[in-house]
Scaffold this active site. Structure first.
Site, PDB file in Angstrom:
ATOM      1  N   PHE A  67       0.712  -0.983  -0.014  1.00 38.21           N
ATOM      2  CA  PHE A  67      -0.451   0.150  -0.098  1.00 38.21           C
ATOM      3  C   PHE A  67       0.882   0.748  -0.011  1.00 38.21           C
ATOM      4  CE2 PHE A  67      -2.295  -3.419   1.848  1.00 38.21           C
ATOM      5  CZ  PHE A  67      -3.863  -3.429   1.031  1.00 38.21           C
ATOM      6  N   CYS A  68       0.709   1.947  -0.868  1.00 43.01           N
ATOM      7  CA  CYS A  68       1.232   2.907  -0.941  1.00 43.01           C
ATOM      8  C   CYS A  68       0.298   4.662  -1.004  1.00 43.01           C
ATOM      9  CB  CYS A  68       2.933   3.180  -1.543  1.00 43.01           C
ATOM     10  SG  CYS A  68       1.758   3.566  -3.249  1.00 43.01           S
TER      11      CYS A  68
END
EC number: 2.7.1.205
Length: 88
Positions: free
Chosen positions: A9-10
């Site tokens: 996740f980013c």
């Protein structure tokens, strides 16, 4: 053997997409049974439920406690800044 799911996740996505591609290539090269995908941090609570391992881009390291709270019992780690920057 069932494949393990690793979800990254980013906030931005470009660097993480490159990293996911490299991780998939290495997993395939060494016949490691994993599924690797990337998602925006806004989906961490939802998509992370299905993951065996959740990795966070360093730019959202500040969200670690929040995401750990959303995913009790799941391993959640922040990717090392240097390795992330080198896409390694």
């Amino acid at each position: 053997m069932e494949k393990k799911r690793i979800y990254l996740f980013c906030s931005a996505g470009m660097s993480t997409s490159l990293l996911v591609s490299k991780m998939k290539a290495q997993a395939e090269k060494y016949d490691v049974p994993v599924l690797i995908d990337a998602y925006p941090e806004t989906l961490a609570g939802e998509k992370g439920q299905d993951a065996d391992l959740v990795l966070l881009g360093p730019q959202i390291a500040y969200m670690l406690p929040e995401i750990q709270q959303q995913l009790p019992g799941k391993p959640v780690e922040v990717i090392d800044t240097l390795l992330y920057g080198k896409v390694d």
